[in-house]
Design an enzyme around this catalytic site. Structure first.
Site, short mmCIF file in Angstrom:
data_model
loop_
_atom_site.label_atom_id
_atom_site.label_comp_id
_atom_site.label_asym_id
_atom_site.label_seq_id
_atom_site.Cartn_x
_atom_site.Cartn_y
_atom_site.Cartn_z
CD GLU A 130 9.97 12.50 12.14
OE1 GLU A 130 10.85 11.93 11.48
OE2 GLU A 130 8.89 11.95 12.45
CD GLU A 134 12.43 3.96 8.88
OE1 GLU A 134 12.29 4.97 9.61
OE2 GLU A 134 12.46 4.00 7.65
CB CYS A 157 12.47 8.72 9.10
SG CYS A 157 13.37 7.50 8.11
CE LYS A 161 -1.79 2.95 2.29
NZ LYS A 161 -1.80 4.47 2.18
#
Length: 513
Positions: A423, A292, A326, A218
């Site tokens: 973040e 992750e 990331c 996906k």
């Protein structure tokens, strides 16, 4: 703010005013002015080399099929805000069909093939990615907003390299871990993010296929097009029907893939918040899982580092792919004695970065992936100013259309500031200082994340001692954002668990006997 949007979009006024003052004043006092003498002529990669269909369907059992609901959503070019194409939205019934196709292919074909035969297909996919490299790079930049230089020189070559690497492992699984036997799990459900669509697909597909699993993939709803182009490559490679199925859609589609009862393994790359929800949903299910997730990496610069080299590493660490990384080095820890020198050099380097058309080969910083992400970046940048940090930005005008944010860094940042803790996932850097190596370790580890870190020093012993003390899955020394398919990647704490890449990347797609 430096961001430019349509009239209906709100841009925080306080940051815009302050940003303009800081950038303009610094540019006049610290930067040599060359006028138009060093301007680059445009070098636009042709978008005509890739044929974009007006409508894309789901890829199930080796064929493109319309969604049962008949629903489609628009994929938007973030640099122009124009619709690229309509993309099918998969519902539960579509996901069920995809999982059934994957299960049938696993039982009847893929798990029964010898490793050397699976390797031939995976190798063929890698070669076809190389053959279609230019088209894939252009499509990635149009759909995601990243500069063509990065799509062309990083994303596509690394995607091919991962398929090549795991093609080599497919017939050598008995030798990967001496004394242990690896067996495939079955059907893998994989959900990938929008920052590296093609590369993340390769990271997940290649080891899964090498181990003998079949897949339901996906892609992210904002960047589905290279995954659907990859589906055409799978057809061209004559991969058996059902081995890889691609279902497009938003979060509900991903949830259907993750929660399907006949999925044996879930692999997710994305936000920590969603990762936690997946972990809770799968608790006790017996499904194998790798996550992750987010990061807030520390990039540590010691006074004995090669400063100019380190500044280039800082730029690559945070401004690569507009900060949509990331493992970005979004917290810069500078030894106090060289703070002023590093900040001055960094600001000068900031002014040389070119922001604009992702298809221009001269562009360093492309478009922010979506309006929603731009709003998040703006909100967190506002919080930095409100909490007393000093904003430094590249001077210059941004395009009138599209989602843009000037490369930025903050000084006078404290460890408690939101911009030092959360973040941002954009081209925004927080600069802090330290005096001793122990203080650097304490500040670097003072985060709920643990994905990556960087160390800059000319002392090998110091670098190795620091690397062992940092709670990060990947530590780069005198470099940053270097990836290789032979090297495992993954994090600790709220950055997730499991490893992708290297022979370690095989473990989460196998039963170990």
């Amino acid at each position: 703010m430096a961001a430019k949007k349509k009239a209906k979009a709100k841009t925080p006024a306080p940051v815009k005013k302050k940003t303009a003052v800081v950038a303009a004043a610094s540019a006049k006092t610290d930067i040599i002015q060359f006028g138009k003498a060093w301007e680059y002529s445009e070098s636009i990669e042709s978008a005509a080399i890739v044929k974009i269909a007006p409508k894309y369907n789901l890829f199930i059992n080796g064929k493109f099929v319309a969604p049962k609901s008949g629903k489609y959503f628009a994929s938007i070019n973030p640099a122009t805000e124009q619709k690229i194409a309509d993309v099918a939205e998969a519902g539960e019934a579509d996901v069920d069909l995809a999982v059934k196709a994957a299960r049938q292919a696993y039982n009847k074909v893929w798990s029964k093939l010898p490793g050397k035969e699976r390797a031939k297909y995976i190798y063929r996919i890698a070669r076809l990615i190389q053959d279609h490299a230019r088209e894939l790079a252009v499509l990635e930049s149009i759909d995601g907003g990243k500069p063509i230089r990065e799509s062309r020189d990083v994303d596509v070559p690394l995607a091919a390299a991962h398929f090549f690497y795991y093609a080599g492992w497919a017939d050598k699984l008995d030798y990967a871990f001496p004394g242990r036997t690896l067996k495939p799990l079955g059907v893998a459900g994989q959900v990938i993010p929008w920052n590296f669509p093609l590369l993340m697909a390769a990271w997940k597909l290649a080891p899964a296929l090498a181990c003998g699993n079949t897949v339901v993939l996906k892609p992210a709803e904002t960047t589905p097009l290279t995954s659907l182009f990859l589906a055409q490559i799978l057809q061209e490679a004559e991969l058996p029907d059902g081995v890889v199925n691609i279902v497009t859609g938003a979060g509900a589609t991903g949830a259907s893939v993750v929660s399907h009862a006949d999925v044996n393994k879930v692999a997710f790359t994305g936000s920590t918040l969603v990762g936690k929800k997946i972990q809770q949903a799968l608790a006790g299910s017996g499904k194998k899982m790798t996550l992750e997730l987010g990061g807030k990496a520390a990039n540590i610069i010691f006074e004995d580092a090669a400063i100019d080299q380190a500044v280039e590493g800082i730029v690559n660490g945070i401004y690569f792919n507009q900060g949509h990384v990331c493992c970005a080095g979004s917290r810069l820890l500078v030894q106090e004695s060289i703070h002023d020198v590093v900040v001055k050099k960094l600001f000068r380097r900031l002014q040389t970065l070119r922001v604009g058309n992702p298809l221009d080969k001269n562009t360093d910083i492309g478009a922010i992936n979506s309006k929603m992400q731009l709003n998040k970046i703006c909100e967190l940048a506002d919080s930095g100013v409100a909490e007393g940090a000093v904003m430094h930005q590249k001077a210059g005008k941004l395009p009138d259309k599209g989602f843009w944010f000037q490369p930025t860094f903050f000084t006078n940042v404290t460890s408690s500031s939101r911009i030092a803790r959360e973040e941002i996932f954009g081209p925004v850097l927080s600069v802090m200082t330290f005096r001793t190596p122990d203080e650097a370790v304490e500040k670097a580890n003072n985060t709920p994340y643990g994905l990556s870190a960087g160390i800059w020093t000319d002392k090998g012993s110091k670098a190795m001692k620091m690397a062992n003390a940092l709670r990060a899955g990947v530590v780069w020394i005198n470099t940053f954002n270097k990836f290789d398919p032979t090297s495992p990647f993954g994090g600790y704490k709220e950055s997730g668990y499991g490893r992708e890449g290297g022979k370690q990347g095989l473990l989460d797609y196998c039963k170990i006997e």
